[in-house]
Design a protein around this motif. Structure first.
Motif, PDB file in Angstrom:
ATOM      1  N   ILE A  53       0.869  -1.177   0.000  1.00  0.00           N
ATOM      2  CA  ILE A  53       0.000   0.000   0.000  1.00  0.00           C
ATOM      3  C   ILE A  53       0.905   1.227   0.000  1.00  0.00           C
ATOM      4  O   ILE A  53       1.216   1.812   1.037  1.00  0.00           O
ATOM      5  CB  ILE A  53      -0.943  -0.007   1.219  1.00  0.00           C
ATOM      6  N   GLY A  54       1.398   1.559  -1.194  1.00  0.00           N
ATOM      7  CA  GLY A  54       2.391   2.614  -1.323  1.00  0.00           C
ATOM      8  C   GLY A  54       1.892   3.818  -2.090  1.00  0.00           C
ATOM      9  O   GLY A  54       0.957   3.731  -2.898  1.00  0.00           O
ATOM     10  N   GLN A  55       2.524   4.950  -1.817  1.00  0.00           N
ATOM     11  CA  GLN A  55       2.148   6.216  -2.437  1.00  0.00           C
ATOM     12  C   GLN A  55       2.563   6.260  -3.903  1.00  0.00           C
ATOM     13  O   GLN A  55       3.685   5.897  -4.257  1.00  0.00           O
ATOM     14  CB  GLN A  55       2.810   7.375  -1.682  1.00  0.00           C
ATOM     15  N   ALA A  56       1.658   6.718  -4.765  1.00  0.00           N
ATOM     16  CA  ALA A  56       1.987   6.989  -6.163  1.00  0.00           C
ATOM     17  C   ALA A  56       2.387   8.458  -6.276  1.00  0.00           C
ATOM     18  O   ALA A  56       1.696   9.332  -5.755  1.00  0.00           O
ATOM     19  CB  ALA A  56       0.800   6.701  -7.064  1.00  0.00           C
ATOM     20  N   VAL A  57       3.497   8.740  -6.923  1.00  0.00           N
ATOM     21  CA  VAL A  57       4.029  10.103  -7.009  1.00  0.00           C
ATOM     22  C   VAL A  57       3.875  10.625  -8.430  1.00  0.00           C
ATOM     23  O   VAL A  57       4.214   9.939  -9.408  1.00  0.00           O
ATOM     24  CB  VAL A  57       5.517  10.139  -6.594  1.00  0.00           C
ATOM     25  N   ARG A  58       3.343  11.856  -8.548  1.00  0.00           N
ATOM     26  CA  ARG A  58       3.179  12.484  -9.863  1.00  0.00           C
ATOM     27  C   ARG A  58       4.543  12.768 -10.473  1.00  0.00           C
ATOM     28  O   ARG A  58       5.453  13.240  -9.805  1.00  0.00           O
ATOM     29  CB  ARG A  58       2.407  13.797  -9.711  1.00  0.00           C
ATOM     30  N   ASP A 115     -11.183   7.418  -0.479  1.00  0.00           N
ATOM     31  CA  ASP A 115     -10.388   8.085  -1.515  1.00  0.00           C
ATOM     32  C   ASP A 115      -9.023   7.413  -1.648  1.00  0.00           C
ATOM     33  O   ASP A 115      -8.570   7.107  -2.764  1.00  0.00           O
ATOM     34  CB  ASP A 115     -10.224   9.566  -1.156  1.00  0.00           C
ATOM     35  N   ASP A 116      -8.363   7.166  -0.514  1.00  0.00           N
ATOM     36  CA  ASP A 116      -7.056   6.494  -0.536  1.00  0.00           C
ATOM     37  C   ASP A 116      -7.167   5.080  -1.082  1.00  0.00           C
ATOM     38  O   ASP A 116      -6.321   4.625  -1.863  1.00  0.00           O
ATOM     39  CB  ASP A 116      -6.462   6.449   0.882  1.00  0.00           C
ATOM     40  N   TYR A 117      -8.206   4.377  -0.669  1.00  0.00           N
ATOM     41  CA  TYR A 117      -8.382   2.985  -1.096  1.00  0.00           C
ATOM     42  C   TYR A 117      -8.502   2.896  -2.615  1.00  0.00           C
ATOM     43  O   TYR A 117      -7.899   2.025  -3.253  1.00  0.00           O
ATOM     44  CB  TYR A 117      -9.620   2.393  -0.432  1.00  0.00           C
ATOM     45  N   ARG A 118      -9.274   3.793  -3.185  1.00  0.00           N
ATOM     46  CA  ARG A 118      -9.449   3.760  -4.641  1.00  0.00           C
ATOM     47  C   ARG A 118      -8.151   4.107  -5.364  1.00  0.00           C
ATOM     48  O   ARG A 118      -7.849   3.532  -6.409  1.00  0.00           O
ATOM     49  CB  ARG A 118     -10.554   4.725  -5.047  1.00  0.00           C
ATOM     50  N   LYS A 119      -7.406   5.052  -4.803  1.00  0.00           N
ATOM     51  CA  LYS A 119      -6.160   5.458  -5.451  1.00  0.00           C
ATOM     52  C   LYS A 119      -5.068   4.406  -5.319  1.00  0.00           C
ATOM     53  O   LYS A 119      -4.360   4.082  -6.279  1.00  0.00           O
ATOM     54  CB  LYS A 119      -5.661   6.778  -4.846  1.00  0.00           C
ATOM     55  N   LYS A 123      -5.955   1.332  -7.739  1.00  0.00           N
ATOM     56  CA  LYS A 123      -5.134   2.005  -8.763  1.00  0.00           C
ATOM     57  C   LYS A 123      -5.964   2.938  -9.646  1.00  0.00           C
ATOM     58  O   LYS A 123      -5.705   3.091 -10.838  1.00  0.00           O
ATOM     59  CB  LYS A 123      -4.420   0.971  -9.647  1.00  0.00           C
ATOM     60  N   ASN A 124      -6.970   3.565  -9.038  1.00  0.00           N
ATOM     61  CA  ASN A 124      -7.795   4.544  -9.733  1.00  0.00           C
ATOM     62  C   ASN A 124      -7.256   5.929  -9.401  1.00  0.00           C
ATOM     63  O   ASN A 124      -7.408   6.414  -8.278  1.00  0.00           O
ATOM     64  CB  ASN A 124      -9.259   4.411  -9.292  1.00  0.00           C
ATOM     65  N   SER A 125      -6.611   6.568 -10.358  1.00  0.00           N
ATOM     66  CA  SER A 125      -5.933   7.837 -10.092  1.00  0.00           C
ATOM     67  C   SER A 125      -6.892   8.941  -9.648  1.00  0.00           C
ATOM     68  O   SER A 125      -6.489   9.893  -8.982  1.00  0.00           O
ATOM     69  CB  SER A 125      -5.171   8.305 -11.335  1.00  0.00           C
ATOM     70  N   ARG A 126      -8.172   8.819  -9.998  1.00  0.00           N
ATOM     71  CA  ARG A 126      -9.162   9.829  -9.606  1.00  0.00           C
ATOM     72  C   ARG A 126      -9.560   9.688  -8.147  1.00  0.00           C
ATOM     73  O   ARG A 126     -10.007  10.649  -7.527  1.00  0.00           O
ATOM     74  CB  ARG A 126     -10.409   9.710 -10.482  1.00  0.00           C
ATOM     75  N   GLY A 127      -9.428   8.480  -7.600  1.00  0.00           N
ATOM     76  CA  GLY A 127      -9.878   8.257  -6.249  1.00  0.00           C
ATOM     77  C   GLY A 127     -11.376   8.427  -6.142  1.00  0.00           C
ATOM     78  O   GLY A 127     -12.127   8.091  -7.061  1.00  0.00           O
ATOM     79  N   LEU A 128     -11.833   8.947  -5.039  1.00  0.00           N
ATOM     80  CA  LEU A 128     -13.250   9.249  -4.872  1.00  0.00           C
ATOM     81  C   LEU A 128     -13.562  10.504  -5.680  1.00  0.00           C
ATOM     82  O   LEU A 128     -12.935  11.541  -5.473  1.00  0.00           O
ATOM     83  CB  LEU A 128     -13.566   9.486  -3.388  1.00  0.00           C
TER      84      LEU A 128
END
Length: 360
Positions: A53-58, A115-119, A123-128
């Motif tokens: 469960i890691g952060q995705a960085v732009r 929101d975090d769970y979706r992202k 792997k949904n970049s939009r999240g909630l």
């Protein structure tokens, strides 16, 4: 829970009477939440790493952030567990204000978790989607506002107080509901926007939360309120336990979140903590002072609004990147320098806010 138990024991053993003191339970709130955070933190980080469960960085942000990709996120759940457990142990659970703040914190935390769970997981970049995020935030903000309005038993609880003026109290009537909504929802999103660097959001949250705890104690104490010329809000003093728990949980989280971070807060923590601060500020009738003490959150939010408005209207950007902490990074400031300088500014703003207690 433990407060109720010690109250029963105090009738038999006088030494347990010390637990009746708000200041003592406030200190216990800090220590309990801090210990929970420090003990549970390493286990939580291992679990987050194990489940990836890691952060995705732009990739369009500061290049120094690319190395943070994969760092565990959603660590704000640790803060919420520590706050909730500590508050339930040491607060008077018959107090309506305590439950109001706990429920608002839990609801906004749940919004952030989805929101975090979706992202992160899906792997949904939009999240909630934004419309649903604001819808549920509005439900929480309006729900709290309406309850506080209906629960108010004195004019002081729904009046707007202006710092530096001892006799200025503006009756808000139903406008209290609107103001409360914007304070809670606005502060929630402001803290979330600030949470972009290691430890940047959590330390100002701790400092502002601690100051609000002092305001809560003073406004809930009839003699102190009269002496300081601030509104007396019966029962508000109990929020010192919640504020203490927030301080302890935040410091415990900072142990792992300080640069270079081992874990990130995520929306689950940022949205919840911002809403919690806003709710305590409303209950203690110090919204304007909260606006000052949380100046960093305000500036971060305004920088985003100005950036978006400028780009849409003129096609030009005011800052190299928004929120404004990224602007300073792209100007060449090392991340720790941005963080510590923002902390220093918050210290000064919080001290100024506390000074308003006497400057009336």
């Amino acid at each position: 829970m433990l407060y109720w138990l010690t109250t029963q024991l105090a009738t038999q053993i006088s030494a347990f009477g010390v637990f009746q003191y708000l200041t003592f339970r406030g200190i216990l709130g800090v220590l309990t939440a801090l210990i929970i955070s420090l003990l549970v933190g390493p286990w939580m980080i291992r679990k987050l790493n194990y489940h990836q469960i890691g952060q995705a960085v732009r990739d369009d942000g500061p290049q120094s952030h690319l190395s943070k990709s994969g760092t565990p996120t959603m660590g704000g759940a640790l803060i919420l567990v520590a706050i909730g457990t500590s508050t339930l142990l040491w607060a008077d659970l018959t107090n309506a204000y305590v439950w109001t703040v706990l429920l608002v914190t839990a609801l906004f935390g749940a919004i952030g978790w989805v929101d975090d769970y979706r992202k992160v997981i899906q792997k949904n970049s939009r999240g909630l989607p934004a419309r649903w995020k604001y819808f549920w935030q509005s439900i929480g903000g309006l729900g709290a506002a309406l309850f506080l309005y209906w629960h108010a038993s004195t004019p002081a609880e729904t009046s707007l107080y202006i710092p530096f003026f001892k006799d200025v109290a503006i009756p808000l009537g139903l406008f209290f509901v609107i103001l409360t909504y914007f304070v809670i929802v606005g502060s929630s999103n402001a803290v979330n926007l600030t949470d972009g660097l290691d430890g940047l959001a959590i330390m100002p949250t701790v400092m502002v939360g601690g100051a609000l705890g002092i305001f809560a104690y003073a406004t809930g104490h009839a003699r102190f309120a009269e002496y300081l010329l601030i509104p007396y809000i019966p029962g508000a003093g109990e929020l010192i336990v919640f504020s203490g728990a927030l301080v302890g949980a935040g410091l415990g989280f900072l142990w792992f979140n300080t640069y270079p971070a081992q874990v990130f807060m995520g929306d689950v923590g940022a949205l919840a903590l911002g809403a919690a601060l806003g709710t305590v500020a409303v209950i203690t009738r110090h919204e304007i002072v909260f606006f000052v003490m949380g100046g960093i959150f305000v500036v971060e939010t305004i920088s985003v609004i100005l950036q978006v408005a400028s780009f849409k209207l003129t096609g030009r950007r005011i800052f190299r990147m928004a929120p404004i902490h990224h602007h300073f990074e792209l100007k060449g400031w090392p991340e720790p320098r941005v963080i510590v300088r923002f902390w220093i500014i918050t210290v000064m703003l919080v001290l100024f806010g506390l000074a308003t207690l006497k400057l009336r």
